[in-house]
Scaffold this motif. Sequence first.
Motif, mmCIF file in Angstrom:
data_model
loop_
_atom_site.group_PDB
_atom_site.id
_atom_site.type_symbol
_atom_site.label_atom_id
_atom_site.label_comp_id
_atom_site.label_asym_id
_atom_site.label_seq_id
_atom_site.Cartn_x
_atom_site.Cartn_y
_atom_site.Cartn_z
ATOM 1 N N ILE A 145 0.869 -1.173 0.000
ATOM 2 C CA ILE A 145 0.000 0.000 0.000
ATOM 3 C C ILE A 145 0.902 1.217 0.000
ATOM 4 C CG2 ILE A 145 -1.799 1.271 1.232
ATOM 5 C CD1 ILE A 145 -2.632 -1.408 2.491
ATOM 6 N N GLU A 157 -1.387 -0.927 -10.240
ATOM 7 C CA GLU A 157 -1.896 -0.065 -9.172
ATOM 8 C C GLU A 157 -3.427 -0.066 -9.191
ATOM 9 O OE1 GLU A 157 1.822 3.103 -9.808
ATOM 10 O OE2 GLU A 157 -0.256 3.777 -10.028
ATOM 11 N N VAL A 158 -4.017 -0.313 -8.041
ATOM 12 C CA VAL A 158 -5.478 -0.234 -7.899
ATOM 13 C C VAL A 158 -5.780 0.807 -6.823
ATOM 14 C CG1 VAL A 158 -7.585 -1.459 -7.270
ATOM 15 C CG2 VAL A 158 -5.815 -2.635 -8.581
ATOM 16 N N LEU A 160 -7.227 2.894 -3.945
ATOM 17 C CA LEU A 160 -8.094 2.633 -2.786
ATOM 18 C C LEU A 160 -8.882 3.881 -2.384
ATOM 19 C CD1 LEU A 160 -5.555 0.603 -0.606
ATOM 20 C CD2 LEU A 160 -7.515 -0.325 -1.862
ATOM 21 N N SER A 271 -2.926 3.604 -3.169
ATOM 22 C CA SER A 271 -3.288 2.430 -3.966
ATOM 23 C C SER A 271 -2.737 1.144 -3.369
ATOM 24 C CB SER A 271 -2.765 2.565 -5.396
ATOM 25 O OG SER A 271 -3.331 3.661 -6.053
ATOM 26 N N LEU A 272 -3.413 0.055 -3.698
ATOM 27 C CA LEU A 272 -2.893 -1.284 -3.460
ATOM 28 C C LEU A 272 -2.099 -1.653 -4.706
ATOM 29 C CD1 LEU A 272 -2.918 -3.768 -1.578
ATOM 30 C CD2 LEU A 272 -4.948 -4.554 -2.803
ATOM 31 N N TYR A 274 0.792 -4.251 -6.749
ATOM 32 C CA TYR A 274 1.267 -5.631 -6.765
ATOM 33 C C TYR A 274 1.837 -5.950 -8.146
ATOM 34 C CZ TYR A 274 -3.484 -6.035 -8.654
ATOM 35 O OH TYR A 274 -4.635 -5.839 -9.378
ATOM 36 N N ILE A 284 -5.224 -10.732 -2.747
ATOM 37 C CA ILE A 284 -5.160 -9.306 -3.085
ATOM 38 C C ILE A 284 -6.569 -8.724 -3.207
ATOM 39 C CG2 ILE A 284 -4.519 -7.653 -4.896
ATOM 40 C CD1 ILE A 284 -2.049 -9.433 -5.418
ATOM 41 N N ASP A 285 -7.453 -9.443 -3.885
ATOM 42 C CA ASP A 285 -8.840 -8.980 -4.032
ATOM 43 C C ASP A 285 -9.550 -8.910 -2.685
ATOM 44 O OD1 ASP A 285 -8.633 -8.655 -6.752
ATOM 45 O OD2 ASP A 285 -9.473 -10.616 -7.252
ATOM 46 N N ARG A 288 -8.212 -5.801 -0.899
ATOM 47 C CA ARG A 288 -8.775 -4.582 -1.493
ATOM 48 C C ARG A 288 -10.220 -4.381 -1.049
ATOM 49 N NH1 ARG A 288 -12.408 -3.723 -4.565
ATOM 50 N NH2 ARG A 288 -12.605 -5.924 -5.097
ATOM 51 N N SER A 289 -10.998 -5.443 -1.073
ATOM 52 C CA SER A 289 -12.405 -5.356 -0.677
ATOM 53 C C SER A 289 -12.551 -4.957 0.788
ATOM 54 C CB SER A 289 -13.089 -6.702 -0.930
ATOM 55 O OG SER A 289 -14.435 -6.673 -0.500
ATOM 56 N N ALA A 292 -11.551 -1.237 1.166
ATOM 57 C CA ALA A 292 -12.583 -0.382 0.577
ATOM 58 C C ALA A 292 -13.792 -0.277 1.491
ATOM 59 C CB ALA A 292 -12.992 -0.939 -0.786
#
Length: 313
Positions: A145, A157-158, A160, A271-272, A274, A284-285, A288-289, A292
């Motif tokens: 993160i 990058e996702v 958050l 962001s998360l 990886y 990872i999902d 993230r969930s 969030a």
Amino acid sequence: MTITQLQYVLAVAEYKNFTLAAEKCFVTQPTLSMQIQKIEDELGILIFDRSKKPIQLTEIGQKIVNQAKNIVNEADRIQDIVDQQKGFIGGEFRLGIIPTIMPTLLPMFLTNFIKKYPKVKLIIEELNTEDIIFKLNNGHLDAAIAATPLHEEKIKEVVLYFEPFVAFIPEGHHHFTKRTIEISDLNLDEMLLLQDGHCFRDNVLNLCKRSDSAAANRFQLESGSFETLIKLANEGLGTTLLPYLHTLDLKEVDTIKLRPFSEPKPAREVSLIYPKNELKIHIIDALRSTIAGVVKGAIVFQNVQIVSPKPEK
């Protein structure tokens, strides 16, 4: 050749030392050396130039190491496929978090995550962005993160959330009577910053207009602590900027010194991140969930101006 032999090659390529690589692989140095020698004999080439100190890759060795990384990653993916088919979310997961995010975000999601996914052994490291990128690229972290964008070729990058900056203006300062702050109000000469290595420092430097003379003559501070910045500001030594989540835990006597920016608020993107090979993507999902779910009520900002976390060149 075997996957284990390729893992030994990757260890020596990273640590540039057979003894240290053997320690990291939990085998004896003669065992590791013998297995690497077997690969070199099988291929009829030298992967490492042992005459140099530290040990260096040969030209063909570098190409073999690049391919070995792909092979080892794909081998690891087999277990991922099995786990996802079984709906199993568990096993060891190594997560890095930058220091300016760790103390505020981690307590918000950690308890929820370990309760929901008790079979995941979460190993968390506090690391600066540079170390996170290195460890992600070398397989020593599964995710991290951090403040983004980082524009790293091999990292995904996702986002958050967006976290605005908030000004901390002590009483007696000429901006204390203002209800909101403009970016143009910031003066680097009086700004208290974190030490080098913190991307939040680079956020602030990229936000503030600066001159070479200001950079050379301003007050110097070697501290990685927002608490130290606040105390020094309260002593009349300057102003500082804080990430929004950090302001939620301030004492009431200090909250009256906070000043939001006018919109669009300068902010950092959190962001998360990886590796793009997406190993352990099911964990990872889940991470993230979980994050969030806890931040959406605490931090909801859209009209923001993202400030780069990387130093300007």
